[in-house]
Design an enzyme around this catalytic site. Structure first.
Site, PDB file in Angstrom:
ATOM      1  CG  ASP A  85      13.644  22.314 -34.962  1.00  0.00           C
ATOM      2  OD1 ASP A  85      14.172  22.559 -33.868  1.00  0.00           O
ATOM      3  OD2 ASP A  85      13.987  22.860 -36.021  1.00  0.00           O
TER       4      ASP A  85
ATOM      5  CB  CYS B 215      32.530 -29.981 -15.830  1.00  0.00           C
ATOM      6  SG  CYS B 215      33.388 -30.207 -17.404  1.00  0.00           S
TER       7      CYS B 215
ATOM      8  CB  CYS C 249      31.949 -26.649 -20.298  1.00  0.00           C
ATOM      9  SG  CYS C 249      31.647 -28.419 -20.466  1.00  0.00           S
TER      10      CYS C 249
ATOM     11  CB  CYS D 168      -0.941   0.017   1.208  1.00  0.00           C
ATOM     12  SG  CYS D 168      -0.059   0.083   2.767  1.00  0.00           S
TER      13      CYS D 168
ATOM     14  CG  ASP E 181      11.019  27.407 -34.478  1.00  0.00           C
ATOM     15  OD1 ASP E 181      11.377  28.579 -34.610  1.00  0.00           O
ATOM     16  OD2 ASP E 181      11.519  26.461 -35.128  1.00  0.00           O
TER      17      ASP E 181
END
Length: 827
Positions: A713, A91, A94, A12, A514
């Site tokens: 822009d 393992c 690897c 809450c 503008d």
């Protein structure tokens, strides 16, 4: 430094406000914002004073979880980091093998593979080796890989957790209602005229009657045990929340009933004790509150639909072109510079440029623009947009988190996690709400008992006050509306970056536009030709031939018009420019001059008087008048103008209807500026204002007491956009400066300004509705539950009804916010 963290365990507004107050009080914290609906925390802090781990530990001490998102940037320029999920490792050999294989590749700076988490982190120079080559090396070694996307993974993880919570709440409802309903019949049925068998009747078998209720209540208590396991520890820590209220209210009713059951077993006035049991109040309360929390969780899950829809826009695969061969690859393997094939009906995988082919691309999912946009060679493409027909070959330029779509998703997520100032009042009240309600419940119960109303009645009053109070609705009122509103805005091509911007946009009473690129298309066009002694086409052909190799915007307008008319241009035999005056060229053996009136006079061109009239007329209409002279004789006046957008007059008219002041800001001269403004319906004009002075003009308007929005822009208007109360960055298509302004209008259409203002008003109206109902519910409900009406002979409030009303208040607030998903642009 700013970081975002995922917060777990909040129930809450009392929880979120408590975290804000505690973390906000830590040394080194500049700002903290906890969003209850999004379950996130945005933290701004000094990394030299405070570490995120210390903040996590402090939050965990409060009983919540905190997990900071790892967004550590790559430290060295040019060095990229690749995180992979690696499959097939069994393992340590690897993982070591992968590190050796990848670490030995040229350009790879480091390779770290974790066998336990099955993950690998590789840092590499993107100029030397690619992601695809690293993954291929791992695949050749016999392992599988999957690219990690931290932002997407975090979103998916949150959504999965939300779905898991929803499923868990659904499972809890089954035993709750399975046992609560027969309990209600058993305890209340004989009062409604439903006879009980003698062995269960409270008058004949009170102990059986009490034990049967206890047996039916225990499974419901177990199903709602989280109210106790979370609410009571929070109370003991001094930070009670909504769960504490439910635990205290239902716990009191349950323990009182258990004690009466014990007295029945001891033979102490058993018939009277049997009629003084409140097992059904505790059980039905838990069942109904759980049902309300389920509906609330279901509704809150829908608030992230907009983000999920945006994420789903990116296709999983892309078609890679390698010579004449095509190969389908995961989109995560696409590298900048790759050549991709986008088939008809397929989505564009990443941002890039069209290399060959023509088609129409549906960009509505990013810009809200419903009409597909024609695309040809060199046109930009945005990832996630839909290729409607025709195959396109594109060059990939921005991939992964750099694409426009990824940046949009980040902006929306940041906005959804932000807080509007209007939420501060609700948060402050929520912080003190729970302790205050407990005090009111205690005072009400004791008062009724002292007045002689009896313990059962007083207990019922105490329970009713405890369970009708709902800080959840107050806490959710603002964030859920912001989440849904900003998400809907993104779908309509309006990115609102924060809750503050959403709130401020509603108060705007002056809009400054503008001119170039905003009210106009930002591209000069040849509008009119007045010729003297030769045809318009001949004059235009000579002018365009002279300007053929120029890149000046006015020259491009002339050559563009000639191309449209199908005129055949000649190469200029000579060409020179005179700064601030014009050009001189030799075309087809004729001397051609193009420039302003002063240039014509300096070159002693004859026939100028005849052209002065048309020239002044064009200038009066906002055009730039260029004079053309051939072999010393004035041949034509060319009127060039930047056309206003077609929708501009309608938009300005609607803004005026809302009693908003509309002002145009431009660096043009007064005459041209007023002509353009007049055609758009704008009376307020600030002309000859250079870009560096635009922010000062905005400041002057603010000094008059106006709330100002600047629409530009986003490039040369950046200071003015930042100075205005709301900066709206507007671009053409989707290629906009999304980092500028508080609101980004993705489509090059002024009607998006109306959409942004309308969405702001709709969202703020929705928030006020939520806050009104949340406050009204508690303001009315708590006195009624406390028995105020009963003082004047009115009814009291049954705790079961109080609990149901409390649960439904949160559902009402979230459901009301979800209505914003249907907000539509009023174009």
């Amino acid at each position: 430094m700013k970081k975002e963290a995922k917060i777990s365990g909040m129930h809450c507004a009392a929880c979120s406000t408590r975290i804000e107050k505690v973390v906000g009080g830590m040394e080194g914290v500049d700002e903290v914002n906890v969003n209850l609906a999004a379950e996130t925390m945005n933290l701004s802090f000094d990394p030299e004073v405070l570490e995120p781990e210390a903040v996590s530990r402090r939050i965990e001490d409060l009983g919540f979880g905190a997990e900071f998102i790892d967004d550590t940037p790559t430290a060295e320029e040019g060095v990229q980091e690749l995180r992979l999920n690696i499959g097939g490792m069994h393992c340590a050999a690897c993982s070591s093998r992968i590190e050796r294989v990848v670490g030995g590749m040229e350009g790879v700076e480091s390779a770290e593979v974790s066998l336990a988490s099955e993950e690998g982190v590789f840092r590499f120079d993107s100029e030397t080796v690619s992601r695809r080559e690293i993954r291929k090396a791992i695949a050749d070694a016999g392992f599988t890989t999957e690219v990690q996307d931290p932002a997407a993974n975090m979103f998916q993880q949150r959504r999965q957790e939300a779905e898991d919570r929803l499923a868990e709440k659904r499972r809890e409802l089954i035993p709750a209602f399975l046992f609560a309903f027969p309990l209600l019949i058993l305890s209340m049925g004989h009062m409604w005229g439903m006879p009980l068998p003698a062995w269960l009747d409270p008058m004949h078998a009170p102990l059986t009657f009490a034990l049967a209720q206890l047996v039916l209540t225990l499974p419901v208590i177990w199903a709602g045990r989280h109210f106790y396991t979370q609410g009571i520890p929070a109370l003991l820590r001094g930070g009670p929340n909504m769960d504490s209220l439910v635990a205290m209210g239902t716990g009191a009713a349950f323990l009182y009933s258990v004690w009466n059951t014990v007295e029945i077993g001891l033979g102490i006035d058993p018939q009277a004790r049997a009629m003084d049991l409140y097992f059904e109040s505790a059980a039905v309360l838990i069942a109904m509150i759980s049902l309300g929390k389920y509906f609330e969780a279901s509704s809150r899950l829908k608030t992230s639909d907009a983000i999920r829809a945006l994420m789903n826009l990116t296709p999983d695969t892309a078609v890679l072109l390698e010579g004449d061969d095509t190969r389908e690859i995961p989109v995560t393997e696409v590298e900048p510079g790759d050549t991709l094939l986008v088939k008809p009906g397929a989505r564009v995988p990443v941002d890039g440029t069209v290399l060959s082919g023509t088609s129409s691309v549906d960009e509505s999912m990013l810009t809200g623009e419903p009409i597909p946009v024609d695309k040809g060679v060199d046109d930009p493409l945005a990832g996630g947009t839909l290729n409607t027909h025709g195959s396109l070959t594109m060059k990939a330029e921005r991939v992964g988190g750099d694409t426009m779509l990824a940046r949009i998703i980040r902006l929306v997520q940041e906005a959804q996690g932000s807080k509007a100032p209007i939420a501060n009042l609700a948060d402050t009240i929520s912080y003190y709400f729970v302790p205050a309600v407990m005090l009111v419940a205690l005072i009400a119960g004791v008062s009724w008992y002292v007045s002689g109303a009896g313990f059962p009645f007083s207990l019922r009053i105490f329970v009713a006050v405890m369970v009708i109070a709902c800080p959840c609705a107050m806490g959710l009122a603002t964030p859920v509306s912001i989440m849904v509103g900003t998400g809907r805005g993104a779908q309509l091509g309006v990115l609102i970056k924060s809750g503050l911007a959403l709130q401020e946009a509603e108060k705007i009473d002056a809009l400054v536009f503008d001119k170039t690129g905003t009210l106009t298309h930002g591209k000069p066009e040849l509008v009119r030709v007045a010729s003297f002694g030769m045809s318009e086409d001949d004059a235009l052909r000579l002018a365009a031939s002279a300007e053929r190799d120029s890149e000046h915007p006015l020259a491009l307008a002339i050559t563009g018009a000639a191309t449209e008319r199908g005129l055949r241009l000649s190469a200029p035999e000579a060409f020179s420019t005179v700064a601030g005056r014009g050009i001189s060229a030799k075309v087809e053996g004729r001397e051609v001059l193009i420039g302003n009136l002063d240039y014509m006079r300096e070159r002693k061109v004859t026939g100028i008087q005849e052209a002065e009239g048309p020239g002044k007329e064009m200038a009066g209409e906002g055009m730039t008048a260029l004079y053309l002279a051939v072999d010393g004789m004035l041949a034509a006046v060319l009127g060039i103008a930047d056309r206003i957008r077609a929708e501009a007059p309608g938009v300005i008219s609607r803004l005026k209807d809302r009693d908003m002041a509309v002002i145009m800001l431009t660096g043009d001269n007064e005459t041209t500026a007023r002509a353009v403004a007049s055609s758009a319906g704008i009376s307020g004009v600030l002309a000859q204002v250079m870009p560096d002075r635009k922010s000062q003009e905005v400041e002057k308007l603010q000094a008059k007491g106006l709330k100002v929005a600047m629409v530009g822009d986003g490039i040369n208007d950046a200071p003015a956009l930042a100075r205005a109360d709301i900066g709206m960055a507007m671009g053409s298509g989707i290629d906009v400066a999304v980092e500028s302004g508080d609101v980004v209008l993705m489509k090059g259409d002024l009607r998006a300004v109306l959409t942004a203002l309308d969405l702001s008003r709709a969202t703020m109206r929705n928030i006020r509705q939520n806050l009104f109902w949340a406050f009204a519910f508690n303001t009315i409900g708590i006195p009624v539950a406390a028995g105020v009406l009963h003082i004047f002979g009115g009814p009291t409030l049954n705790p079961m009804i109080a609990g149901t009303a409390m649960a439904l208040s949160s559902v009402t607030v979230v459901s009301n916010a979800l209505r914003l998903r249907f907000f539509g642009s009023r174009q």
